[in-house]
Design an enzyme around this catalytic site. Structure first.
Site, PDB file in Angstrom:
ATOM      1  N   GLU B  60       0.817  -1.220   0.000  1.00  0.00           N
ATOM      2  CA  GLU B  60       0.000   0.000   0.000  1.00  0.00           C
ATOM      3  C   GLU B  60       0.844   1.260   0.000  1.00  0.00           C
ATOM      4  OE1 GLU B  60      -0.842  -2.722   1.547  1.00  0.00           O
ATOM      5  OE2 GLU B  60      -2.897  -3.103   0.905  1.00  0.00           O
ATOM      6  N   HIS B 129     -10.568  -5.156  10.284  1.00  0.00           N
ATOM      7  CA  HIS B 129     -11.167  -4.963   8.957  1.00  0.00           C
ATOM      8  C   HIS B 129     -12.474  -4.178   8.995  1.00  0.00           C
ATOM      9  CE1 HIS B 129      -8.296  -8.007   7.701  1.00  0.00           C
ATOM     10  NE2 HIS B 129      -8.670  -7.872   6.458  1.00  0.00           N
TER      11      HIS B 129
HETATM   12  C1  LIG Z   1      -1.952  -4.705   4.162  1.00  0.00           C
HETATM   13  C2  LIG Z   1      -3.018  -5.556   3.563  1.00  0.00           C
HETATM   14  N1  LIG Z   1      -3.335  -5.402   2.247  1.00  0.00           N
HETATM   15  C3  LIG Z   1      -4.286  -6.162   1.677  1.00  0.00           C
HETATM   16  C4  LIG Z   1      -4.969  -7.107   2.411  1.00  0.00           C
HETATM   17  C5  LIG Z   1      -6.038  -7.989   1.740  1.00  0.00           C
HETATM   18  N2  LIG Z   1      -5.494  -9.356   1.607  1.00  0.00           N
HETATM   19  C6  LIG Z   1      -5.735 -10.284   2.552  1.00  0.00           C
HETATM   20  S1  LIG Z   1      -4.904 -11.696   2.221  1.00  0.00           S
HETATM   21  C7  LIG Z   1      -4.240 -11.106   0.804  1.00  0.00           C
HETATM   22  C8  LIG Z   1      -3.329 -11.970  -0.015  1.00  0.00           C
HETATM   23  C9  LIG Z   1      -2.122 -12.413   0.762  1.00  0.00           C
HETATM   24  O1  LIG Z   1      -1.436 -13.433   0.058  1.00  0.00           O
HETATM   25  P1  LIG Z   1      -0.253 -14.241   0.731  1.00  0.00           P
HETATM   26  O2  LIG Z   1       0.564 -13.299   1.560  1.00  0.00           O
HETATM   27  O3  LIG Z   1       0.456 -15.002  -0.320  1.00  0.00           O
HETATM   28  O4  LIG Z   1      -0.942 -15.234   1.774  1.00  0.00           O
HETATM   29  P2  LIG Z   1      -1.997 -16.386   1.405  1.00  0.00           P
HETATM   30  O5  LIG Z   1      -3.356 -15.761   1.415  1.00  0.00           O
HETATM   31  O6  LIG Z   1      -1.615 -16.955   0.071  1.00  0.00           O
HETATM   32  O7  LIG Z   1      -1.867 -17.401   2.503  1.00  0.00           O
HETATM   33  C10 LIG Z   1      -4.665  -9.792   0.594  1.00  0.00           C
HETATM   34  C11 LIG Z   1      -4.286  -8.955  -0.574  1.00  0.00           C
HETATM   35  C12 LIG Z   1      -4.638  -7.220   3.787  1.00  0.00           C
HETATM   36  N3  LIG Z   1      -5.289  -8.090   4.586  1.00  0.00           N
HETATM   37  N4  LIG Z   1      -3.656  -6.456   4.320  1.00  0.00           N
END
Ligand SMILES: Cc1ncc(C[n+]2csc(CCOP(=O)(O)OP(=O)(O)O)c2C)c(N)n1
Ligand SMILES: Cc1ncc(C[n+]2csc(CCOP(=O)(O)OP(=O)(O)O)c2C)c(N)n1
Ligand SMILES: [Mg+2]
Ligand SMILES: [Mg+2]
Lengths: 361, 326, 326, 361
Positions: B60, B129
């Protein structure tokens, strides 16, 4: 294009305020890097002139600060001038420059008028930021000088954004972004470098490694002092160079500029230098965090002295020429001081302008 | 007039402005290939391609800064935050860069950009959230802040925001995306800074914005049955804020309740109260009361979450109190 | 009672609490070897060593999170931000982690920690270095927020903050560090949440906090010469906020001016106004007026900066207005 | 100590709720890593049991979500169970665990009672976070399970802080911190890893590389897909391992745990895995961002299947034993469901508790 390279220094770029002592633009697109970086006596003289101006200008800043003509934080660049001069001498007028709060040297080397800069430091209406920015926030749209930023690392993603805009418009400019070595630990650096490499953005990230972030030696802030290793983590080209040697700076910039213009790839460059003054005018030059001896040892590698000796030994300049360059620099600094001192404060109604643009598309 | 969802109204605004000005581009997490986490950018990648509909890494701070840099040199970025909760990580670029660049540069560098995404509480998303940030953002000079509550305002304000040469914060609502409403056909623009009287009544004013507009309208409907007529002032934008519209309503009704989604302390409502007591001091027949989220982080459990949120019941109770009907 | 500077009072509080409880440690940029950017931690490294007085890299988000983790498992971190302007980079750890951990975990994980550093404007530091954040921080349930304006309150509140089992935001003032005042000898504690009536008068109340307390006292002195007696209510902490003390004063004077360092929209003053009009509706002889920073980013030029700041002149004008003396 | 290693699995650790199906603790300090990671038939059976429980438990979560008994976001761990089980089987009860929002598997493997977890997902007073946290915020102080965090990367500096506290107290615990591969691009990761290495903190950072962050493939988010290269930038040990092979996970964890306990050094581990379900219950399993074929191809490397086959081929378990393990897992999941379903909602007054602790030191 080394002819252009030769002619360039003469080229005057800035419109605002005084017309003195700016290094030129040796940027080019077609010729090999070495050619680009190669210098002639005339170019070498311009480089020395540029560095000398920064030195003399900032000596007057220190004086003005002591007299209370300059307020707030004032971070001097003294000792690092080979970087600003070497870097700016390798890019074009239509390229972009963005840096942190230690921005006087960069601004002068880029060609912002010394008058407009000094007036800004004095907080006058004629300043390059209208007196609203101050030492940490020098801006000049005419030289594509995008500031002057006070939050460590905050301007690094902004540089990536400028690179994005260049790519978006299919331009072939580059964006040069410099910051201190202590900024490599902050999140903004990490996020911006990943994006710049992932998206192939023409940005040159320059770490001005003067070995201290305020009072913290790099060894106490950075797990891997060999910061350039980080470039690999972003699949980015990385180079380390002696930042006290303006020719070394130019050569490695030449490679980075080519890479950005032709391959549209970013580069991370570590330029090893040293800060001769305190972190800011309100901080001690040496003390708990570095010894007088260390300071003196490093001052022996004064970038101006090194360049001076090279030129002198080459017999390109006489003592007389040297004095002339120095006197000119002092004169420009004096002129800038006088201009700033005589300039009016911003009128009070300016307090409420520039909060919002009253335009829309 | 066509009936559209709030989501489709936003998509229309994006599409029209992307077509109108090729300096406009949309950037954010999952906005392109995934069609947006909430599908607001559905179809835009196909129409405008990957240079103008840009998926970003989860960074972000980084991509907000990229937006700032692109805006500085003349592009018109629309930066989407998947939700505003995550924008806290980018708030330095919004507040210290975007909001101050024009001023710090003495007027040299404009920031024609939009920061948008869903704000506030959805359903059982828990403490991290479920937060409404309008009072924080409205606090900052240099920003403009839009909080549309209806599809028509969503479309009209987003188009204004994209055309504005200042950094505009645009707060949407995850719970609003599926709501429907009439949207004027053709070029529909809602100027930033103008409230709208969404319902006329002379017994009491409800001053509100964003998601809570729907609650206010329901309250007005319910109370109408009891013969109580509510003036519903929808601020639509909370910076700048339409003080005149607020005063006009309260000078008519002599009573006001300020309804917002966020927390009480230094919330938007506190500022509205301040304006009212300054502008309508002699008009007020009762103290202005506020309805807002309870002063707690949002809990997950359904019953607790329901109890934590502002709602029609709490609003009606406040109105009856200021009307001395309780 | 000894006369100490605000800085020395803070240093004393730190030293005493570090001596009292070995779970307490201080962490931040330049706090150790450099003795603190503003010398508040002077001498502490020598006395307590590098494990308890910890220099950090320039990574506000990172070391704020380190503080959160250390507090989660029972240490009592004091996290220093060189200034609160930089804390924007760390605000996610303060707001989404520290303030919510106890709640999200159903009461399992306490956050006994302090986030401290200078807040607000110094002299000519420009837009990015001159911001007052108390209204943002007071907005967040789960945090406590202290804003001491005198050496005695600085010492007493910091000791309370360090002993508190909740995350406490502690806002100091760069311009306050050199100010002097009497500080009670021996164990001196000021409870969080209690305002203090710093000056008694029955013509008008000034409600203020932090750096502005000094301005309020000067105003009270000046106006006393004109025979106008001011009640100066120093909130001392803005979350929780001592509503009773505010009401008591306004019920006596029937007039109030709220003075703060920060911006107007959703500033602390707006919340104080809200409390006053709710608690003292029938007591007020005039609308409550507010004095605050002009609604602009802070300019660098000395004359513009002076004009942007709240000051005695603006406060006196406001007081005369609510007293209908203008 | 392999005897301890053998006995450990039987050891019961959690007090809350039901007493079933937790893997044990094979942590130790003196014996070489390989010893530690080596398994016996009994341990292998425990590992399978642990992984099977996670699978069956989350299958019921999906069902409960469809029925509206679970609300909000619900991120299933299905496909990644070899990591949680392998990791937790190598640490001690007094070690610390912290993870992101995809936390059911980690919580079960760590030994939080299935009842308390399901009750939390159902938003009941008996939940491990009292019903206030939900799926993304599982906490359990009895097993040193520090959550359950919803901001990508936000918990990584917190893990460094736990490591700092361990060092501060001269303890020899470790803190295990896991997160997705998409989190390596965010500033918090960068800042935390630099600090952990700079200060020699006993933290094990685990990248669960399931190749997607929501709908974004790692190649579209990360300039250098070989994420483990970043470890060098922090002068940190880095390892990549097949996260579908519970034995490989245990072996590399053994090395990391030794490094943390003995050398007090952090480690960055990439565990390559795959998410079998959608990002969350509200996201498509496949579609614009990954194909059905790719999904099916990867499901052939189901970690439970791989372990099952290893054990089966070794003739350590009969079909009957297998069914028994599966039936037990299903029974525990059913018991958790029944417990959660029968549990009361939190009383309304709980809305206002836990905002502030009413204690001080
Ligand atoms: C700072 C932030 N940006 C966006 C989100 C929304 N979000 C939640 S999980 C996710 C994807 C994360 O992917 P990864 O780190 O690979 O973990 P996985 O879900 O694959 O276990 C996003 C974009 C968030 N929770 N926090
Ligand atoms: C985010 C942030 N944290 C702290 C500061 C205070 N500060 C200003 S400069 C500085 C040191 C930076 O050192 P370095 O990056 O090496 O640059 P140098 O000053 O050596 O040129 C610090 C800590 C700041 N401006 N921004
Ligand atoms: Mg440095
Ligand atoms: Mg992933």
């Amino acid at each position: 294009m080394s002819t252009e390279a030769k002619r360039a220094p003469a080229q005057k770029r800035n419109e605002k305020g005084a017309e003195k002592g700016k290094p030129g633009n040796n940027g080019s697109e077609s010729s090999p890097a070495n050619d680009l970086a190669s210098t002639t006596p005339e170019v070498r003289r311009e480089l020395l002139t540029s560095m000398m101006l920064q030195r003399r200008f900032e000596e007057r800043c220190a004086e003005a600060y002591a007299l209370g003509k300059i307020g707030g934080f004032c971070h001097l660049y003294i000792g690092q001038e080979a970087i600003s001069t070497g870097v700016m001498s390798m890019i074009r007028p239509d390229d972009y420059v963005i840096t942190a709060y230690r921005d006087h040297g960069q601004a002068l080397a880029r060609g912002i008028s010394p008058r407009a800069i000094m007036a800004e430091l004095f907080g006058r209406a004629t300043g390059c930021s209208g007196g609203k920015g101050g030492s940490m926030h020098l801006f000049d749209s005419e030289t594509n000088f995008l500031g002057g930023h006070g939050i460590v690392g905050g301007h690094i993603p902004i540089a990536a954004g400028v690179g994005f805009a260049i790519k978006y418009r299919r331009g072939n400019q580059v964006c040069v972004c410099s910051f201190g070595e202590a900024a490599v630990n902050i999140g903004a650096f990490h996020e911006a470098l990943n994006i710049a490499s992932l998206w192939d953005l023409p940005v040159i990230f320059i770490i001005e490694n003067n070995r201290y972030g305020m009072g913290t030696a790099i060894s106490r802030s950075t797990a891997n002092e060999d910061v350039i290793v980080r470039a690999r983590g972003y699949r980015m080209e990385g180079e380390s160079v002696d930042g006290q040697d303006v020719f070394a700076v130019r050569e490695c910039m030449a490679r980075a500029v080519e890479r950005a213009r032709k391959e549209k790839r970013p580069t991370l460059i570590e330029m090893r230098t040293y800060r001769f003054m305190g972190h800011s005018m309100s901080d001690a030059v040496s003390g708990t965090y570095r010894t007088k001896d260390e300071l003196e040892e490093n001052m022996k590698r004064d970038p101006i002295l090194l360049l001076h000796n090279r030129i002198y030994e080459a017999g390109e300049l006489t003592e007389g020429d040297m004095h002339k360059i120095d006197d000119e620099a002092k004169a420009i600094a004096q002129d800038a001081w006088d201009f700033a001192d005589a300039s009016p404060e911003p009128p009070l109604e300016k307090l409420y302008t520039d909060v919002y643009a009253d335009t829309s598309s | 007039m066509a009936v559209l969802t709030y989501r489709d109204a936003l998509t229309q605004a994006l599409r029209e402005e992307l077509q109108r000005d090729d300096r406009v581009f949309l950037m954010g997490e999952e906005v392109a290939q995934y069609n947006g986490a909430y599908k607001v950018s559905k179809g835009l990648l196909d129409e405008f391609g990957p240079m103008r509909i840009v998926d970003t890494p989860i960074t972000e701070l980084g991509f907000a800064g990229v937006g700032v840099g692109a805006a500085m040199v003349g592009l018109r970025p629309i930066v989407e935050f998947m939700t505003w909760n995550f924008a806290l990580l980018a708030i330095d670029e919004v507040v210290n860069a975007a909001a101050k660049m024009l001023y710090m540069s003495g007027g040299q560098y404009k920031m024609p950009m939009v920061f948008r995404g869903p704000n506030g509480t959805a359903l059982q998303l828990g403490a991290q959230h479920s937060q409404a940030w309008e009072s924080w953002l409205a606090h900052i000079p240099g920003l403009k802040v839009c909080t549309p509550g209806t599809p028509a305002d969503a479309k009209g304000l987003l188009k204004s925001a994209i055309r504005d040469d200042n950094p505009v914060v645009f707060l949407e609502g995850e719970m609003l995306y599926n709501t429907k409403g009439e949207v004027p056909d053709g070029e529909h623009i809602v100027p930033i800074g103008q409230a709208e009287l969404k319902r006329e009544g002379d017994h009491c004013s409800i001053i509100t914005h964003g998601k809570m507009v729907l609650v206010a309208m329901k309250v007005a409907d319910d109370l109408a049955k009891e013969g109580i007529n509510i003036d519903v002032v929808d601020l639509r934008t909370v910076r700048p804020i339409d003080v005149e519209a607020i005063s006009k309503s309260v000078q008519k009704t002599n009573r006001a309740v300020v309804l917002e989604e966020g927390w009480e302390i230094c919330g938007m409502g506190s500022q509205v109260v301040d304006f009212i007591q300054r502008e309508c001091f002699d008009d007020l027949d009762a103290p202005v009361l506020r309805v807002h989220q309870e002063d707690v982080p949002m809990p997950y459990a359904k019953n607790l979450e329901r109890a934590a949120k502002p709602d029609a019941g709490k609003t009606i109770a406040a109105i009856k109190k200021v009307m001395y009907l309780d």
